[in-house]
Design a protein around this motif. Structure first.
Motif, mmCIF file in Angstrom:
data_model
loop_
_atom_site.group_PDB
_atom_site.id
_atom_site.type_symbol
_atom_site.label_atom_id
_atom_site.label_comp_id
_atom_site.label_asym_id
_atom_site.label_seq_id
_atom_site.Cartn_x
_atom_site.Cartn_y
_atom_site.Cartn_z
ATOM 1 N N GLN A 85 24.579 6.821 35.206
ATOM 2 C CA GLN A 85 24.099 5.740 34.351
ATOM 3 C C GLN A 85 24.994 5.674 33.109
ATOM 4 O OE1 GLN A 85 20.086 7.617 34.578
ATOM 5 N NE2 GLN A 85 19.381 5.490 34.725
ATOM 6 N N GLN A 86 25.705 4.568 32.954
ATOM 7 C CA GLN A 86 26.651 4.403 31.834
ATOM 8 C C GLN A 86 25.987 4.610 30.487
ATOM 9 O OE1 GLN A 86 29.878 4.823 33.312
ATOM 10 N NE2 GLN A 86 30.170 3.928 31.304
ATOM 11 N N TRP A 87 24.800 4.062 30.289
ATOM 12 C CA TRP A 87 24.143 4.165 28.988
ATOM 13 C C TRP A 87 23.830 5.620 28.646
ATOM 14 C CZ3 TRP A 87 19.206 6.015 28.095
ATOM 15 C CH2 TRP A 87 18.364 6.141 29.205
ATOM 16 N N VAL A 88 23.482 6.432 29.641
ATOM 17 C CA VAL A 88 23.205 7.854 29.401
ATOM 18 C C VAL A 88 24.478 8.552 28.948
ATOM 19 C CG1 VAL A 88 22.560 10.044 30.497
ATOM 20 C CG2 VAL A 88 21.239 7.969 30.983
ATOM 21 N N LYS A 89 25.593 8.251 29.606
ATOM 22 C CA LYS A 89 26.863 8.887 29.244
ATOM 23 C C LYS A 89 27.290 8.502 27.836
ATOM 24 C CE LYS A 89 28.985 7.663 33.096
ATOM 25 N NZ LYS A 89 29.929 7.566 34.218
ATOM 26 N N LYS A 90 27.160 7.233 27.489
ATOM 27 C CA LYS A 90 27.571 6.777 26.154
ATOM 28 C C LYS A 90 26.695 7.391 25.057
ATOM 29 C CE LYS A 90 29.981 2.536 27.236
ATOM 30 N NZ LYS A 90 31.300 3.082 27.074
ATOM 31 N N ILE A 91 25.398 7.396 25.262
ATOM 32 C CA ILE A 91 24.490 7.961 24.260
ATOM 33 C C ILE A 91 24.719 9.465 24.112
ATOM 34 C CG2 ILE A 91 22.056 8.507 23.807
ATOM 35 C CD1 ILE A 91 21.405 5.655 24.713
ATOM 36 N N SER A 92 24.987 10.145 25.225
ATOM 37 C CA SER A 92 25.244 11.595 25.181
ATOM 38 C C SER A 92 26.461 11.904 24.327
ATOM 39 C CB SER A 92 25.462 12.140 26.593
ATOM 40 O OG SER A 92 24.313 11.957 27.374
ATOM 41 N N GLU A 93 27.545 11.175 24.547
ATOM 42 C CA GLU A 93 28.764 11.425 23.775
ATOM 43 C C GLU A 93 28.583 11.035 22.313
ATOM 44 O OE1 GLU A 93 32.056 9.815 26.066
ATOM 45 O OE2 GLU A 93 32.101 11.652 27.276
ATOM 46 N N LEU A 94 27.809 9.999 22.046
ATOM 47 C CA LEU A 94 27.502 9.622 20.666
ATOM 48 C C LEU A 94 26.716 10.744 19.983
ATOM 49 C CD1 LEU A 94 27.446 7.565 18.352
ATOM 50 C CD2 LEU A 94 25.351 6.637 19.353
ATOM 51 N N GLU A 95 25.746 11.308 20.680
ATOM 52 C CA GLU A 95 24.992 12.448 20.134
ATOM 53 C C GLU A 95 25.924 13.591 19.766
ATOM 54 O OE1 GLU A 95 20.702 13.890 21.406
ATOM 55 O OE2 GLU A 95 21.827 13.141 23.128
ATOM 56 N N GLY A 96 26.894 13.863 20.646
ATOM 57 C CA GLY A 96 27.856 14.930 20.390
ATOM 58 C C GLY A 96 28.657 14.687 19.123
ATOM 59 N N ALA A 97 28.953 13.422 18.845
ATOM 60 C CA ALA A 97 29.702 13.086 17.632
ATOM 61 C C ALA A 97 28.849 13.291 16.377
ATOM 62 C CB ALA A 97 30.195 11.643 17.708
ATOM 63 N N LEU A 98 27.541 13.251 16.528
ATOM 64 C CA LEU A 98 26.633 13.357 15.382
ATOM 65 C C LEU A 98 26.135 14.778 15.116
ATOM 66 C CD1 LEU A 98 24.475 10.169 16.060
ATOM 67 C CD2 LEU A 98 26.352 10.416 14.422
ATOM 68 N N ILE A 99 26.316 15.677 16.089
ATOM 69 C CA ILE A 99 25.800 17.044 15.945
ATOM 70 C C ILE A 99 26.958 17.990 15.646
ATOM 71 C CG2 ILE A 99 24.585 18.934 17.070
ATOM 72 C CD1 ILE A 99 23.219 16.792 18.848
ATOM 73 N N PRO A 100 27.031 18.498 14.429
ATOM 74 C CA PRO A 100 28.122 19.412 14.068
ATOM 75 C C PRO A 100 28.126 20.668 14.946
ATOM 76 C CG PRO A 100 26.810 18.817 12.135
ATOM 77 C CD PRO A 100 26.089 18.300 13.336
ATOM 78 N N GLY A 101 29.313 21.045 15.398
ATOM 79 C CA GLY A 101 29.465 22.271 16.171
ATOM 80 C C GLY A 101 29.191 22.149 17.652
ATOM 81 N N LEU A 102 28.731 20.988 18.100
ATOM 82 C CA LEU A 102 28.436 20.780 19.518
ATOM 83 C C LEU A 102 29.289 19.634 20.044
ATOM 84 C CD1 LEU A 102 26.713 21.420 22.055
ATOM 85 C CD2 LEU A 102 25.078 19.707 21.221
ATOM 86 N N THR A 103 30.067 19.917 21.079
ATOM 87 C CA THR A 103 30.879 18.892 21.735
ATOM 88 C C THR A 103 30.195 18.522 23.044
ATOM 89 O OG1 THR A 103 32.887 19.846 20.804
ATOM 90 C CG2 THR A 103 33.162 18.351 22.666
ATOM 91 N N ILE A 104 29.964 17.235 23.241
ATOM 92 C CA ILE A 104 29.332 16.749 24.466
ATOM 93 C C ILE A 104 30.310 15.823 25.175
ATOM 94 C CG2 ILE A 104 27.414 15.460 25.460
ATOM 95 C CD1 ILE A 104 25.749 16.233 22.997
ATOM 96 N N LYS A 105 30.494 16.069 26.466
ATOM 97 C CA LYS A 105 31.354 15.228 27.283
ATOM 98 C C LYS A 105 30.571 14.796 28.514
ATOM 99 C CE LYS A 105 35.871 14.784 29.273
ATOM 100 N NZ LYS A 105 37.201 15.309 29.419
ATOM 101 N N ALA A 106 30.670 13.517 28.852
ATOM 102 C CA ALA A 106 29.932 12.956 29.989
ATOM 103 C C ALA A 106 30.844 12.798 31.199
ATOM 104 C CB ALA A 106 29.328 11.615 29.601
ATOM 105 N N PHE A 107 30.264 13.017 32.363
ATOM 106 C CA PHE A 107 30.966 12.920 33.639
ATOM 107 C C PHE A 107 30.082 12.174 34.643
ATOM 108 C CE2 PHE A 107 32.374 16.752 31.537
ATOM 109 C CZ PHE A 107 33.729 16.839 31.814
ATOM 110 N N ASN A 108 30.699 11.561 35.638
ATOM 111 C CA ASN A 108 29.934 11.026 36.758
ATOM 112 C C ASN A 108 29.348 12.208 37.526
ATOM 113 O OD1 ASN A 108 30.490 8.276 36.323
ATOM 114 N ND2 ASN A 108 32.450 8.473 37.366
ATOM 115 N N ARG A 109 28.219 12.011 38.163
ATOM 116 C CA ARG A 109 27.568 13.114 38.891
ATOM 117 C C ARG A 109 28.471 13.674 39.975
ATOM 118 N NH1 ARG A 109 22.757 12.662 41.440
ATOM 119 N NH2 ARG A 109 22.361 14.839 40.982
ATOM 120 N N GLU A 110 29.313 12.855 40.565
ATOM 121 C CA GLU A 110 30.220 13.327 41.621
ATOM 122 C C GLU A 110 31.331 14.223 41.070
ATOM 123 O OE1 GLU A 110 33.108 9.404 41.807
ATOM 124 O OE2 GLU A 110 31.121 9.360 42.720
ATOM 125 N N ASP A 111 31.497 14.248 39.754
ATOM 126 C CA ASP A 111 32.555 15.041 39.118
ATOM 127 C C ASP A 111 32.037 16.366 38.550
ATOM 128 O OD1 ASP A 111 34.419 13.051 39.705
ATOM 129 O OD2 ASP A 111 33.976 11.975 37.841
#
Length: 121
Positions: A85-111
Motif C-alpha cells: 500500500q503506497q500510502w503506508v510506505k509514504k507515511i512510514s518514511e515520513l514518520e522516520g523523518a520526524l523521529i530522531p535517531g530512528l531511520t525508517i525505510k519502506a519496501f514492497n512486500r515482495e522485497d
C-alpha cells in the motif's frame, strides 16, 4: 491483527493487518514494550498486510500512551516496513523523518530479502 515476535537479541518482527480497535491497540502497545525490554540499538521489521487506519478510539489510546512509547522508540535505530500500500510506505518514511535517531525505510512486500539486508547493513 497485531503480532510481535522477538528475533534475536536486537530485533522485533511485527505483523499488522486489518483495522485495530482500542482494545487491540492497548494490547499491541503493551506487547511492543514487553518484548523490547532488553533490546538496545534495535531493528524492527513491520509486515503490513491489507492495513486500514485504526478506529478513532484506538488512535486515542495510542496518543494517550505517547510518553511511555518514547522510551520504546529510543531502543531502535532502524525499521523496515513491508507493504504493498503506497500510502503506508509514504507515511512510514515520513514518520522516520520526524523521529530522531530512528531511520525508517519502506519496501514492497515482495522485497523482504532487500529489507532484511538493509536492516542488517
Amino acid at each position: 491483527m497485531f503480532r510481535v515476535e522477538n528475533v534475536g537479541d536486537d530485533r522485533l518482527h511485527i505483523t499488522i493487518s486489518g483495522k485495530l480497535d482500542a482494545a487491540e491497540m492497548r494490547l499491541a502497545l503493551d506487547e511492543l514494550r514487553t518484548k523490547s525490554v532488553r533490546i538496545e540499538a534495535g531493528k524492527m521489521l513491520f509486515d503490513v498486510v491489507d492495513y486500514h487506519l485504526p478506529s478513532f478510539a484506538a488512535i486515542g489510546v495510542e496518543l494517550s500512551q505517547i510518553p511511555g512509547m518514547i522510551g520504546f522508540i529510543r531502543k531502535f535505530q532502524r525499521a523496515a516496513v513491508l507493504s504493498d500500500q503506497q500510502w503506508v510506505k509514504k507515511i512510514s518514511e515520513l514518520e522516520g523523518a520526524l523521529i530522531p535517531g530512528l531511520t525508517i525505510k519502506a519496501f514492497n512486500r515482495e522485497d523482504r530479502e532487500a529489507a532484511e539486508a538493509w536492516l542488517e547493513g
